[in-house]
Design a protein around this motif. Structure first.
Motif, PDB file in Angstrom:
ATOM      1  N   GLU A  20       0.825  -1.206   0.000  1.00 43.67           N
ATOM      2  CA  GLU A  20       0.000   0.000   0.000  1.00 43.67           C
ATOM      3  C   GLU A  20       0.859   1.255   0.000  1.00 43.67           C
ATOM      4  N   GLY A  21       1.733   1.354   1.024  1.00 40.69           N
ATOM      5  CA  GLY A  21       2.539   2.568   1.178  1.00 40.69           C
ATOM      6  C   GLY A  21       3.329   2.917  -0.075  1.00 40.69           C
ATOM      7  N   VAL A  22       4.029   1.947  -0.629  1.00 47.15           N
ATOM      8  CA  VAL A  22       4.908   2.231  -1.770  1.00 47.15           C
ATOM      9  C   VAL A  22       4.107   2.567  -3.019  1.00 47.15           C
ATOM     10  N   ALA A  23       2.889   1.994  -3.147  1.00 48.41           N
ATOM     11  CA  ALA A  23       2.061   2.274  -4.330  1.00 48.41           C
ATOM     12  C   ALA A  23       1.693   3.744  -4.403  1.00 48.41           C
ATOM     13  N   ARG A  24       1.585   4.388  -3.228  1.00 50.49           N
ATOM     14  CA  ARG A  24       1.210   5.810  -3.169  1.00 50.49           C
ATOM     15  C   ARG A  24       2.375   6.715  -3.540  1.00 50.49           C
ATOM     16  N   ARG A  25       3.574   6.144  -3.688  1.00 55.79           N
ATOM     17  CA  ARG A  25       4.769   6.963  -3.891  1.00 55.79           C
ATOM     18  C   ARG A  25       5.378   6.858  -5.278  1.00 55.79           C
ATOM     19  N   LEU A  26       4.833   5.953  -6.119  1.00 54.09           N
ATOM     20  CA  LEU A  26       5.416   5.741  -7.446  1.00 54.09           C
ATOM     21  C   LEU A  26       4.299   5.614  -8.489  1.00 54.09           C
ATOM     22  N   PRO A  27       4.621   5.919  -9.774  1.00 49.46           N
ATOM     23  CA  PRO A  27       3.676   5.550 -10.829  1.00 49.46           C
ATOM     24  C   PRO A  27       3.440   4.049 -10.709  1.00 49.46           C
ATOM     25  N   HIS A  28       2.177   3.602 -10.839  1.00 43.63           N
ATOM     26  CA  HIS A  28       1.905   2.215 -10.481  1.00 43.63           C
ATOM     27  C   HIS A  28       0.903   1.543 -11.413  1.00 43.63           C
ATOM     28  N   ALA A  29       0.817   0.228 -11.292  1.00 42.68           N
ATOM     29  CA  ALA A  29      -0.158  -0.550 -12.063  1.00 42.68           C
ATOM     30  C   ALA A  29      -0.360  -1.894 -11.392  1.00 42.68           C
ATOM     31  N   ALA A  30      -1.497  -2.526 -11.737  1.00 45.30           N
ATOM     32  CA  ALA A  30      -1.752  -3.893 -11.301  1.00 45.30           C
ATOM     33  C   ALA A  30      -1.008  -4.843 -12.221  1.00 45.30           C
ATOM     34  N   GLY A  31      -0.437  -5.898 -11.661  1.00 47.42           N
ATOM     35  CA  GLY A  31       0.143  -6.957 -12.480  1.00 47.42           C
ATOM     36  C   GLY A  31      -0.970  -7.774 -13.115  1.00 47.42           C
ATOM     37  N   LEU A  32      -0.599  -8.635 -14.064  1.00 51.02           N
ATOM     38  CA  LEU A  32      -1.600  -9.404 -14.823  1.00 51.02           C
ATOM     39  C   LEU A  32      -2.388 -10.356 -13.938  1.00 51.02           C
ATOM     40  N   LEU A  33      -1.696 -10.981 -12.964  1.00 52.28           N
ATOM     41  CA  LEU A  33      -2.369 -11.934 -12.078  1.00 52.28           C
ATOM     42  C   LEU A  33      -3.350 -11.212 -11.165  1.00 52.28           C
ATOM     43  N   LEU A  34      -2.894 -10.135 -10.547  1.00 49.31           N
ATOM     44  CA  LEU A  34      -3.775  -9.392  -9.646  1.00 49.31           C
ATOM     45  C   LEU A  34      -4.988  -8.856 -10.408  1.00 49.31           C
ATOM     46  N   GLU A  35      -4.743  -8.377 -11.613  1.00 51.09           N
ATOM     47  CA  GLU A  35      -5.848  -7.835 -12.404  1.00 51.09           C
ATOM     48  C   GLU A  35      -6.889  -8.920 -12.710  1.00 51.09           C
ATOM     49  N   ARG A  36      -6.419 -10.135 -13.060  1.00 53.33           N
ATOM     50  CA  ARG A  36      -7.350 -11.218 -13.382  1.00 53.33           C
ATOM     51  C   ARG A  36      -8.138 -11.632 -12.139  1.00 53.33           C
ATOM     52  N   GLU A  37      -7.462 -11.682 -10.993  1.00 58.84           N
ATOM     53  CA  GLU A  37      -8.155 -12.034  -9.746  1.00 58.84           C
ATOM     54  C   GLU A  37      -9.279 -11.045  -9.468  1.00 58.84           C
ATOM     55  N   VAL A  38      -8.946  -9.758  -9.528  1.00 56.39           N
ATOM     56  CA  VAL A  38      -9.930  -8.729  -9.173  1.00 56.39           C
ATOM     57  C   VAL A  38     -11.088  -8.738 -10.172  1.00 56.39           C
ATOM     58  N   THR A  39     -10.780  -8.844 -11.456  1.00 53.85           N
ATOM     59  CA  THR A  39     -11.829  -8.827 -12.476  1.00 53.85           C
ATOM     60  C   THR A  39     -12.764 -10.021 -12.322  1.00 53.85           C
ATOM     61  N   THR A  40     -12.181 -11.215 -12.142  1.00 57.82           N
ATOM     62  CA  THR A  40     -12.994 -12.434 -12.058  1.00 57.82           C
ATOM     63  C   THR A  40     -13.877 -12.420 -10.822  1.00 57.82           C
ATOM     64  N   LEU A  41     -13.300 -12.051  -9.679  1.00 56.93           N
ATOM     65  CA  LEU A  41     -14.062 -12.087  -8.430  1.00 56.93           C
ATOM     66  C   LEU A  41     -15.117 -10.976  -8.393  1.00 56.93           C
ATOM     67  N   THR A  42     -14.786  -9.805  -8.926  1.00 57.82           N
ATOM     68  CA  THR A  42     -15.746  -8.700  -8.954  1.00 57.82           C
ATOM     69  C   THR A  42     -16.954  -9.068  -9.812  1.00 57.82           C
ATOM     70  N   ARG A  43     -16.696  -9.773 -10.903  1.00 54.40           N
ATOM     71  CA  ARG A  43     -17.778 -10.202 -11.795  1.00 54.40           C
ATOM     72  C   ARG A  43     -18.763 -11.123 -11.076  1.00 54.40           C
ATOM     73  N   ILE A  44     -18.235 -11.968 -10.189  1.00 55.90           N
ATOM     74  CA  ILE A  44     -19.115 -12.892  -9.449  1.00 55.90           C
ATOM     75  C   ILE A  44     -20.143 -12.109  -8.642  1.00 55.90           C
ATOM     76  N   VAL A  45     -19.718 -11.027  -8.003  1.00 54.65           N
ATOM     77  CA  VAL A  45     -20.675 -10.290  -7.180  1.00 54.65           C
ATOM     78  C   VAL A  45     -21.470  -9.268  -7.971  1.00 54.65           C
ATOM     79  N   GLN A  46     -20.932  -8.785  -9.091  1.00 52.16           N
ATOM     80  CA  GLN A  46     -21.634  -7.703  -9.795  1.00 52.16           C
ATOM     81  C   GLN A  46     -22.482  -8.161 -10.972  1.00 52.16           C
ATOM     82  N   GLN A  47     -21.982  -9.122 -11.744  1.00 56.55           N
ATOM     83  CA  GLN A  47     -22.788  -9.539 -12.896  1.00 56.55           C
ATOM     84  C   GLN A  47     -22.576 -11.018 -13.208  1.00 56.55           C
TER      85      GLN A  47
END
Ligand code: ADP
Ligand code: MG
Length: 389
Positions: free
Chosen positions: A154-181
């Motif tokens: 968390e802390g370091v993400a606030r201090r640098l230009p940042h992005a989600a890695g491919l794995l984290l992005e897939r986790e968030v997208t897949t799980l969010t879809r379960i609850v949203q659509q």
């Protein structure tokens, strides 16, 4: 959430938070699944001309125990990437900063176990500053640690230009879809041992799912709340009251059906050599413990899973580590593998079970983060993900 594609990385030093919290045995990596899961992000960054500084925790060091060094991980990662991986002598400090400065595009430096620094779990600003000073950009691919606000998540993400890695992005997208659509019906299978860990997610699924199938030791607080005998079954006392409230909420209607086992497999102790009998019903006699769901329950659950548009599975149906009590978990794993709908499996032991049965590649998504996936499904904000906005 910023994506990797939008981050400028060419000729830059990129600090990548990975989840290399792997099991070790005799000083070597016993299971490299988590290392392999990070490879797509690491390979893409190297292909795009970044120099990589990797940061991960391993276990829960109290001090700088050498047995929790990332040395074995550096060796395994070097084999998998086919390139040398240098292990830094620490997490931050002048010597580490010097190694980071000298990195060329494509080269890989792994920092030592970030929890060697007491500031990590406190999200200490000084540690976040020191980590940020090593690099020009930050990528978080450690979904399993995203529910913790730590310096490296968390802390370091606030201090640098940042992005989600491919794995984290897939986790968030897949799980969010379960609850949203979700494709309906949405069927949640919740098993394992601790109701109190999973009651919040059961509460959420009571609102949004079509059916919840309960298995594992999870079912005994529900049975006790209904007035059944549980014998010597593992029954979490603190879970009984929350289970009673979940039953009440389900009985009101308007939400998900809450399904419980109607037969069980009993053992006279928790061991593979235990005496074993099947019970048509759920009142467990004294001297016996319920160690698996019975065949009729497994068949009922498999039929629900086959009809589902979306399946989320967390927690085994029984003590699957013991061969005589693995059949219920195996039947559910096979049903999930064959289901035509979207299938998502989360939780360390559930993932181990489906891997043990050779079915891991038959599900849509095998989540690498147990606690993080439950918190996301509960609707809580994950600090590690929020920081990537
Ligand atoms: P996950 O890691 O997938 O979230 P949990 O950690 O909640 O799953 O639960 C897994 C553990 O629960 C396994 O070690 C398994 O042996 C145990 N377990 C499941 N059912 C029973 C049962 N009926 N009696 C005792 N232990 C059980
Ligand atoms: Mg577990």
């Amino acid at each position: 959430m910023k994506t990797l594609a939008a981050l400028e990385v060419e000729g830059r030093r990129v600090l990548v938070r990975v989840d290399f919290n792997v099991p070790l045995k005799d000083g070597a990596v016993a299971d490299d699944t988590r290392i392999r899961a990070a490879l797509p992000t690491l390979e893409e960054l190297r292909r795009r001309g970044a120099a990589l500084i990797l940061v991960s925790h391993l276990g829960r060091p109290r001090d700088r125990e050498p047995q929790l060094s990332l040395r074995p991980v550096a060796d395994r990662l070097a084999e998998l990437l086919g390139t040398p991986v240098q292990l830094a002598p620490g997490v931050v400090g002048e010597e580490v900063a010097e190694l980071a400065r000298e990195l060329k595009p494509g080269e890989v430096l792994l920092l030592e176990n970030v929890r060697y620094e007491p500031g990590e779990t406190k999200n200490d600003p000084a540690l976040a500053d020191a980590l940020a000073h090593l690099a020009d950009a930050y990528v978080n691919d450690a979904f399993g640690a995203a529910h913790r606000a730590h310096a490296s998540t968390e802390g370091v993400a606030r201090r640098l230009p940042h992005a989600a890695g491919l794995l984290l992005e897939r986790e968030v997208t897949t799980l969010t879809r379960i609850v949203q659509q979700p494709e309906r019906p949405l069927v949640a299978i919740i098993g394992g041992a601790k109701v109190t860990d999973k009651i919040a997610v059961i509460g959420r699924f009571l609102e949004i799912a079509d059916a919840i199938l309960i298995g594992g030791a999870m079912c005994f607080p529900f049975f006790k709340a209904q007035g059944h005998e549980v014998g010597d079954s593992l029954c979490e006392e603190a879970g009984i009251e929350p289970a009673r409230r979940a039953l009440e909420q389900a009985a009101k209607g308007g939400g998900a059906r809450l399904e419980l086992p109607n037969d069980l497999v009993l053992g006279d102790r928790f061991a593979a050599e235990a005496g074993r009998r099947e019970l048509d019903g759920v009142d467990v006699p004294a001297g016996w413990m319920g160690l698996d769901v019975g065949p009729r329950t497994a068949e009922r659950y498999a039929a629900e899973i086959a009809k589902a548009g979306t399946v989320f599975w967390n927690g085994p149906m029984g003590a699957f580590e013991l061969a005589p009590f693995a059949a219920g978990t195996r039947a559910v794993a096979e049903a999930v593998a064959q289901a035509p709908g979207t299938t998502v499996v989360g939780g360390g032991d559930s993932a181990a079970a489906i891997t043990q049965f050779g079915l891991a590649d038959r599900v849509t998504h095998l989540s690498t983060g147990g606690g993080a996936s439950l918190e996301l499904l509960e609707g809580r904000q994950l600090p590690g993900v929020e920081a990537l906005a």
